[in-house]
Design an enzyme around this catalytic site. Structure first.
Site, PDB file in Angstrom:
ATOM      1  N   ASP A 103       0.859  -1.176   0.000  1.00 25.81           N
ATOM      2  CA  ASP A 103       0.000   0.000   0.000  1.00 25.81           C
ATOM      3  C   ASP A 103       0.898   1.229   0.000  1.00 25.81           C
ATOM      4  OD1 ASP A 103      -2.077   1.753   0.183  1.00 25.81           O
ATOM      5  OD2 ASP A 103      -2.753   1.131   2.162  1.00 25.81           O
ATOM      6  N   ASP A 284      -7.520  -7.675   0.656  1.00 23.81           N
ATOM      7  CA  ASP A 284      -6.629  -7.669   1.813  1.00 23.81           C
ATOM      8  C   ASP A 284      -7.399  -7.117   2.999  1.00 23.81           C
ATOM      9  OD1 ASP A 284      -5.393  -4.821   2.915  1.00 23.81           O
ATOM     10  OD2 ASP A 284      -6.274  -4.678   0.909  1.00 23.81           O
ATOM     11  N   CYS A 322     -12.642 -27.298   8.469  1.00 24.01           N
ATOM     12  CA  CYS A 322     -11.347 -26.661   8.218  1.00 24.01           C
ATOM     13  C   CYS A 322     -10.200 -27.649   8.383  1.00 24.01           C
ATOM     14  CB  CYS A 322     -11.167 -25.474   9.169  1.00 24.01           C
ATOM     15  SG  CYS A 322      -9.625 -24.556   8.898  1.00 24.01           S
ATOM     16  N   CYS A 324      -6.916 -26.620   8.892  1.00 25.09           N
ATOM     17  CA  CYS A 324      -5.735 -25.936   9.443  1.00 25.09           C
ATOM     18  C   CYS A 324      -5.200 -26.685  10.671  1.00 25.09           C
ATOM     19  CB  CYS A 324      -6.062 -24.489   9.801  1.00 25.09           C
ATOM     20  SG  CYS A 324      -7.009 -24.290  11.329  1.00 25.09           S
ATOM     21  N   CYS A 327      -7.503 -26.456  13.825  1.00 25.62           N
ATOM     22  CA  CYS A 327      -8.689 -27.317  13.835  1.00 25.62           C
ATOM     23  C   CYS A 327      -8.319 -28.792  13.869  1.00 25.62           C
ATOM     24  CB  CYS A 327      -9.549 -27.019  12.618  1.00 25.62           C
ATOM     25  SG  CYS A 327     -10.293 -25.363  12.662  1.00 25.62           S
ATOM     26  N   HIS A 353      -5.815 -19.937  12.018  1.00 28.46           N
ATOM     27  CA  HIS A 353      -7.075 -20.486  11.506  1.00 28.46           C
ATOM     28  C   HIS A 353      -7.800 -19.479  10.620  1.00 28.46           C
ATOM     29  CE1 HIS A 353     -11.135 -22.079  11.263  1.00 28.46           C
ATOM     30  NE2 HIS A 353     -11.540 -20.895  11.694  1.00 28.46           N
TER      31      HIS A 353
END
Length: 392
Positions: A103, A284, A322, A324, A327, A353
């Site tokens: 940015d 984003d 999920c 990840c 999880c 997560h």
């Protein structure tokens, strides 16, 4: 190009972007950059100061992240361009070898308005760190991003708040267009000096919720150059969600179909799904890590505050859908225990997560687009998400 079918493979000269398929206005594409390939729709975790808070580059890679975001304003203040230049740019400094988008600092002009003054030449501001006085111009923004070595660099713009008057928004549109010319000249000078080290320059269209100003900003931006992508700024800055949707609906036909479209600062799951429906490719937001640090998890059944007493003995994973590490390895009861005990592992696991959740979400959206049934998928997904989590 019909829904779900392969595109013609056309690419832009600078960005190497192609569309693989569409479903309604939703798009699935590929952006090839020297440091890596980005599959769109995509979510970019925010590493404002050269770090996605609490997560390592290795963890981000394992979560499927393809591109990160850094911020020129904050990195300019700390560690500073001298340190970044001496240590080989942001990629080497933070240990991330994939693409980085930066940015320009324009959003900080908006978010830190109480400590800055804007004029047609640039922004005079006081550092939020030590109160020191600085001057940020389009040229300096490009210089900072060149030192950072980012792969995609955003033009310096003025981002008015959602409740700004038409007069103020008109001023921001004009100023952003004037600054874009200066950004382009400075960016091209860096490319001339370092032809192998330049990133892509994306302009940012403004106009708040005024449809005619949005369309004018797009028309004049496109007339000013052959840009490799387009940033959509000044949305999700205080206006109602239906106003955001209305603006996206209006501007989508005016945006080039062969270049990526980046909706800046948007990253809550339902907002991403709705924006993809309206032709947006890149996103984003600090939302996944900020919410994770505060104990709120994104799940397929909506947002869940893990600090609630009802999870004290809950053996279930955070989100059964999920994959990840959080999880796969930990129960809701354990995660709640970490948060009520002020253990750092809890905020790291929820941050990880939430990032993985958004990466999976954009992957699921991409798959639905390529199948040609994005609208049906999005409606079903949103209905479940908005229903909220069931009681344990």
């Amino acid at each position: 190009m019909t829904d779900g079918r392969m595109a013609d493979g056309r690419v832009t000269d600078a960005g190497h972007f192609r569309l693989d398929g569409t479903s309604g206005r939703a798009r699935a594409g590929v952006l090839d950059l020297p440091r890596g390939t980005i599959h769109t729709p995509c979510f970019m975790p925010v590493g404002t100061l050269g770090t996605v808070k609490s997560l390592t580059p290795g963890e981000l890679r394992a979560a499927g992240v393809e591109i990160l975001l850094g911020n020129a304003y904050h990195l300019y203040l700390r560690p500073g361009t001298r340190v970044l230049k001496e240590l080989g740019g942001l990629h080497r400094f933070m240990g991330w070898d994939g693409p980085i988008l930066t940015d320009s600092g324009g959003f900080q002009v908006f978010s830190l308005a109480r400590i800055n003054e804007i004029d047609d030449e640039g922004v005079t501001f006081r550092s939020h760190l030590d109160g020191s006085l600085h001057r940020l111009t389009p040229e300096l923004s490009m210089d900072i991003q060149a030192v950072i070595g980012s792969d995609i660099r955003m033009a310096f713009d003025e981002c008015p708040p959602g409740e700004a008057s038409r007069e103020a928004v008109r001023t921001a549109v004009e100023r952003s267009l004037a600054w874009l010319e200066r950004c382009r000249d400075s960016h091209e000078a860096h490319l001339d000096a370092h032809p192998d080290g330049g990133g892509l320059l994306f302009p940012i269209v403004q106009g708040a919720s005024f449809e005619d100003l949005r369309l004018e900003s797009i028309e004049r931006t496109l007339a000013a150059g052959e840009w490799p992508g387009i940033g959509i700024g000044g949305l999700s800055v205080g206006e109602a969600k239906d106003a955001t949707h209305r603006v996206l609906d209006v501007i989508e036909p005016a945006l080039p179909s062969d270049r990526p479209r980046y909706l800046m600062g948007v990253g809550y799951p339902d907002d991403v799904v709705e924006a993809v429906r309206r032709g947006v490719d890149m996103f984003d937001c600090v939302a996944p890590t900020r919410n994770g640090r505060n104990g709120t998890a994104f799940t397929a059944e909506g947002r869940l505050n893990i600090k609630g007493a009802r999870f004290a003995a809950d053996p279930a994973p955070l989100d059964a859908t999920c994959d990840c590490a959080c999880c796969a390895g930990y129960s809701r009861a354990y995660l709640r225990h970490l948060f009520v005990s002020n253990e750092l592992l809890g905020l790291r696991l929820l941050s990880l997560h939430n990032v993985r959740f958004l990466i999976r979400l954009t992957s699921l959206a991409r798959a639905a687009i390529l199948r040609g049934d994005y609208g049906r998928w999005a409606d079903a997904w949103l209905a479940t998400y908005r229903r909220g989590p069931a009681a344990p």
